[in-house]
Design a protein around this motif. Structure first.
Motif, mmCIF file in Angstrom:
data_model
loop_
_atom_site.group_PDB
_atom_site.id
_atom_site.type_symbol
_atom_site.label_atom_id
_atom_site.label_comp_id
_atom_site.label_asym_id
_atom_site.label_seq_id
_atom_site.Cartn_x
_atom_site.Cartn_y
_atom_site.Cartn_z
ATOM 1 N N LYS A 259 -2.830 17.417 -15.854
ATOM 2 C CA LYS A 259 -2.431 16.997 -14.502
ATOM 3 C C LYS A 259 -3.312 15.845 -14.033
ATOM 4 O O LYS A 259 -2.822 14.887 -13.428
ATOM 5 N N CYS A 260 -4.596 15.906 -14.322
ATOM 6 C CA CYS A 260 -5.520 14.840 -13.936
ATOM 7 C C CYS A 260 -5.146 13.529 -14.633
ATOM 8 O O CYS A 260 -5.154 12.470 -13.999
ATOM 9 N N VAL A 261 -4.798 13.597 -15.911
ATOM 10 C CA VAL A 261 -4.405 12.404 -16.647
ATOM 11 C C VAL A 261 -3.117 11.831 -16.073
ATOM 12 O O VAL A 261 -2.973 10.613 -15.912
ATOM 13 N N SER B 269 -2.965 8.184 -14.427
ATOM 14 C CA SER B 269 -2.116 7.146 -15.014
ATOM 15 C C SER B 269 -1.108 6.629 -13.987
ATOM 16 O O SER B 269 -0.805 5.429 -13.969
ATOM 17 N N THR B 270 -0.598 7.502 -13.127
ATOM 18 C CA THR B 270 0.319 7.061 -12.073
ATOM 19 C C THR B 270 -0.406 6.130 -11.111
ATOM 20 O O THR B 270 0.117 5.083 -10.728
ATOM 21 N N TRP B 271 -1.624 6.488 -10.720
ATOM 22 C CA TRP B 271 -2.425 5.650 -9.821
ATOM 23 C C TRP B 271 -2.699 4.296 -10.467
ATOM 24 O O TRP B 271 -2.545 3.246 -9.822
ATOM 25 N N ALA B 272 -3.058 4.296 -11.739
ATOM 26 C CA ALA B 272 -3.378 3.045 -12.431
ATOM 27 C C ALA B 272 -2.141 2.147 -12.561
ATOM 28 O O ALA B 272 -2.239 0.925 -12.396
ATOM 29 N N MET B 273 -1.000 2.745 -12.838
ATOM 30 C CA MET B 273 0.227 1.946 -12.968
ATOM 31 C C MET B 273 0.638 1.337 -11.636
ATOM 32 O O MET B 273 1.123 0.205 -11.583
ATOM 33 N N LYS B 274 0.453 2.070 -10.540
ATOM 34 C CA LYS B 274 0.764 1.511 -9.223
ATOM 35 C C LYS B 274 -0.142 0.324 -8.911
ATOM 36 O O LYS B 274 0.307 -0.699 -8.403
ATOM 37 N N LYS B 275 -1.423 0.455 -9.223
ATOM 38 C CA LYS B 275 -2.365 -0.645 -8.980
ATOM 39 C C LYS B 275 -2.056 -1.836 -9.878
ATOM 40 O O LYS B 275 -2.135 -2.988 -9.447
#
Length: 77
Positions: free
Chosen positions: A32-34, A38-44
């Motif tokens: 879940k953390c990954v 990864s969702t946060w990184a892709m948005k940025k």
């Protein structure tokens, strides 16, 4: 005579033991953390790509030979 319908819902049946494919709680939180990271990184990365693409093209264009002026880079002709 018709029998009355039961009001009990059909829920999931809890298993008393773990199955062979059940992940440990630590593994579930790591996955879940990954996923969240990864969702946060892709948005940025999406925002950085959207706002950085045109300035990147301008910088690359100004550092090419022959050196055009900024007006020549930005004009459509």
């Amino acid at each position: 005579m018709a029998s009355k319908a039961s009001l009990k819902g059909k829920g999931k049946v809890a298993k008393s033991g773990r199955g062979g494919s059940a992940a440990a709680p630590d593994e579930r939180t790591a996955v879940k953390c990954v996923k969240v990271w990864s969702t946060w990184a892709m948005k940025k990365a999406k925002v950085a790509a959207q706002y950085g693409f045109i300035p990147l093209i301008i910088v690359v264009g100004m550092n090419s030979d022959p050196k055009p002026s900024l007006y020549q880079l930005l004009s459509p002709i």
